[in-house]
Motif scaffolding. Structure first.
Motif, short mmCIF file in Angstrom:
data_model
loop_
_atom_site.label_atom_id
_atom_site.label_comp_id
_atom_site.label_asym_id
_atom_site.label_seq_id
_atom_site.Cartn_x
_atom_site.Cartn_y
_atom_site.Cartn_z
N GLY A 1 -25.01 34.55 -2.05
CA GLY A 1 -25.51 34.83 -0.72
C GLY A 1 -25.04 33.79 0.26
N LYS A 2 -25.59 33.89 1.47
CA LYS A 2 -25.11 33.03 2.55
C LYS A 2 -25.37 31.55 2.29
N ASP A 3 -26.53 31.21 1.72
CA ASP A 3 -26.85 29.81 1.48
C ASP A 3 -25.95 29.22 0.40
N GLN A 4 -25.74 29.98 -0.65
CA GLN A 4 -24.86 29.52 -1.72
C GLN A 4 -23.43 29.41 -1.22
N ALA A 5 -23.01 30.37 -0.40
CA ALA A 5 -21.66 30.34 0.16
C ALA A 5 -21.46 29.09 1.01
N ALA A 6 -22.47 28.75 1.83
CA ALA A 6 -22.38 27.58 2.70
C ALA A 6 -22.29 26.31 1.88
N GLU A 7 -23.07 26.23 0.81
CA GLU A 7 -23.07 25.04 -0.05
C GLU A 7 -21.71 24.88 -0.74
N GLN A 8 -21.19 25.96 -1.26
CA GLN A 8 -19.90 25.91 -1.95
C GLN A 8 -18.77 25.55 -0.98
N LEU A 9 -18.81 26.13 0.21
CA LEU A 9 -17.78 25.84 1.21
C LEU A 9 -17.82 24.39 1.64
N SER A 10 -19.00 23.84 1.81
CA SER A 10 -19.13 22.45 2.24
C SER A 10 -18.50 21.50 1.23
N ALA A 11 -18.79 21.74 -0.06
CA ALA A 11 -18.21 20.89 -1.11
C ALA A 11 -16.70 21.05 -1.18
N ALA A 12 -16.22 22.28 -1.03
CA ALA A 12 -14.78 22.54 -1.09
C ALA A 12 -14.05 21.88 0.08
N LEU A 13 -14.65 21.94 1.27
CA LEU A 13 -14.02 21.35 2.45
C LEU A 13 -13.89 19.83 2.33
N GLN A 14 -14.84 19.20 1.68
CA GLN A 14 -14.76 17.74 1.46
C GLN A 14 -13.53 17.40 0.62
N LEU A 15 -13.29 18.17 -0.42
CA LEU A 15 -12.12 17.94 -1.27
C LEU A 15 -10.83 18.25 -0.53
N LEU A 16 -10.85 19.30 0.28
CA LEU A 16 -9.66 19.67 1.04
C LEU A 16 -9.35 18.65 2.14
N GLU A 17 -10.38 17.99 2.65
CA GLU A 17 -10.16 16.90 3.61
C GLU A 17 -9.33 15.79 2.97
N GLU A 18 -9.69 15.44 1.75
CA GLU A 18 -8.95 14.40 1.02
C GLU A 18 -7.52 14.87 0.72
N ALA A 19 -7.40 16.14 0.33
CA ALA A 19 -6.07 16.69 0.03
C ALA A 19 -5.18 16.69 1.26
N PHE A 20 -5.77 17.00 2.42
CA PHE A 20 -4.98 17.03 3.65
C PHE A 20 -4.40 15.66 3.96
N VAL A 21 -5.20 14.62 3.81
CA VAL A 21 -4.73 13.26 4.10
C VAL A 21 -3.53 12.91 3.22
N LYS A 22 -3.59 13.30 1.95
CA LYS A 22 -2.51 12.98 1.02
C LYS A 22 -1.25 13.82 1.28
N LEU A 23 -1.44 15.12 1.49
CA LEU A 23 -0.29 16.02 1.61
C LEU A 23 0.38 15.97 2.98
N SER A 24 -0.42 15.81 4.03
CA SER A 24 0.16 15.83 5.38
C SER A 24 0.91 14.55 5.72
N GLN A 25 0.52 13.45 5.07
CA GLN A 25 1.16 12.14 5.31
C GLN A 25 1.18 11.80 6.80
N GLY A 26 0.03 12.04 7.44
CA GLY A 26 -0.11 11.67 8.84
C GLY A 26 0.45 12.67 9.83
N LYS A 27 0.94 13.80 9.34
CA LYS A 27 1.52 14.81 10.23
C LYS A 27 0.49 15.92 10.51
N HIS A 28 0.91 16.95 11.23
CA HIS A 28 -0.03 17.95 11.73
C HIS A 28 -0.54 18.95 10.70
#
Length: 224
Positions: free
Chosen positions: A114-141
């Motif tokens: 449901g919506k609450d579970q979806a929000a919780e899962q998305l929040s955790a996933a976005l935290q990991l993707l934030e870290e991945a972006f920093v590594k993969l983008s190497q300071g670019k857009h």
């Protein structure tokens, strides 16, 4: 046969998997026709074109069907290789990492709940993707560096739904305090000419969710 007639996409506007195919085609400057499915039905064209999984999207290129959105994105990258920068990185390791995160996005994006579970899962996933972006983008857009790449296409296709979840669940997922790089990335990419028309306003996704129930695999993956 016109260029648009030569390239057809069987899909549904609300599906992130369809959205990413449209973005990939737009990035390559390929004209196409979107053949809209109806929720709750499967057209004869869809069943004939994807008899194994019977799901959208399907790319028809000169009548030949290609299924599974990430496979379609790679196909588009290879067929129209001279029309725009490559989606996938030249380095084999970087390509493997991009594919890993794209698959991770899909695994998390299609979890039941449901919506609450979806929000919780998305929040955790976005935290990991934030870290991945920093590594993969190497300071670019972008995840792909200077240009929109494979992982950018895979992830941005969910942004409309992420914003819809924010509205429905009353939470902030793309939070500048928690995922500042992802927020800036999403704002930047959603104004890109190839993306801006492919992702409708969040209110349309909310309306679709209320009407059909979006937090389930069948609706997002394709009509039942």
């Amino acid at each position: 046969m016109s260029e648009a007639e030569a390239v057809r996409v069987i899909g549904l506007w609300a599906s992130p998997f369809v959205i990413r195919v449209l973005i990939a085609l737009k990035l390559k400057g390929v004209k196409y026709e979107l053949v809209e499915e109806v929720v709750g039905k499967k057209s004869e064209l869809l069943l004939r074109s994807n008899p194994v999984h019977k799901k959208i999207p399907v790319l028809l290129h000169h009548g030949k069907p290609i299924s599974e959105s990430l496979i379609i994105v790679q196909y588009i990258d290879e067929v129209w290789s001279s029309d725009a920068p490559a989606f996938l990185h030249a380095d084999p390791y970087t390509r493997a990492v991009q594919r890993f995160w794209a698959q991770y996005v899909d695994d998390k994006g299609t979890d039941d709940g449901g919506k609450d579970q979806a929000a919780e899962q998305l929040s955790a996933a976005l935290q990991l993707l934030e870290e991945a972006f920093v590594k993969l983008s190497q300071g670019k857009h972008y995840f792909g560096g200077d240009s929109v790449g494979y992982l950018d296409i895979a992830l941005v296709s969910y942004v409309g739904w992420v914003k819809a979840v924010e509205k429905i669940a009353g939470v902030t997922l793309l939070d500048k305090a928690k995922v500042p790089n992802l927020v800036a990335w999403a704002d930047r990419l959603c104004t890109h000419p190839a993306v801006v028309d492919a992702i409708p306003d969040a209110d349309k996704f909310v309306e679709f969710s209320v009407t059909y129930g979006s937090f389930s695999k069948p609706i997002i993956n394709g009509p039942k």
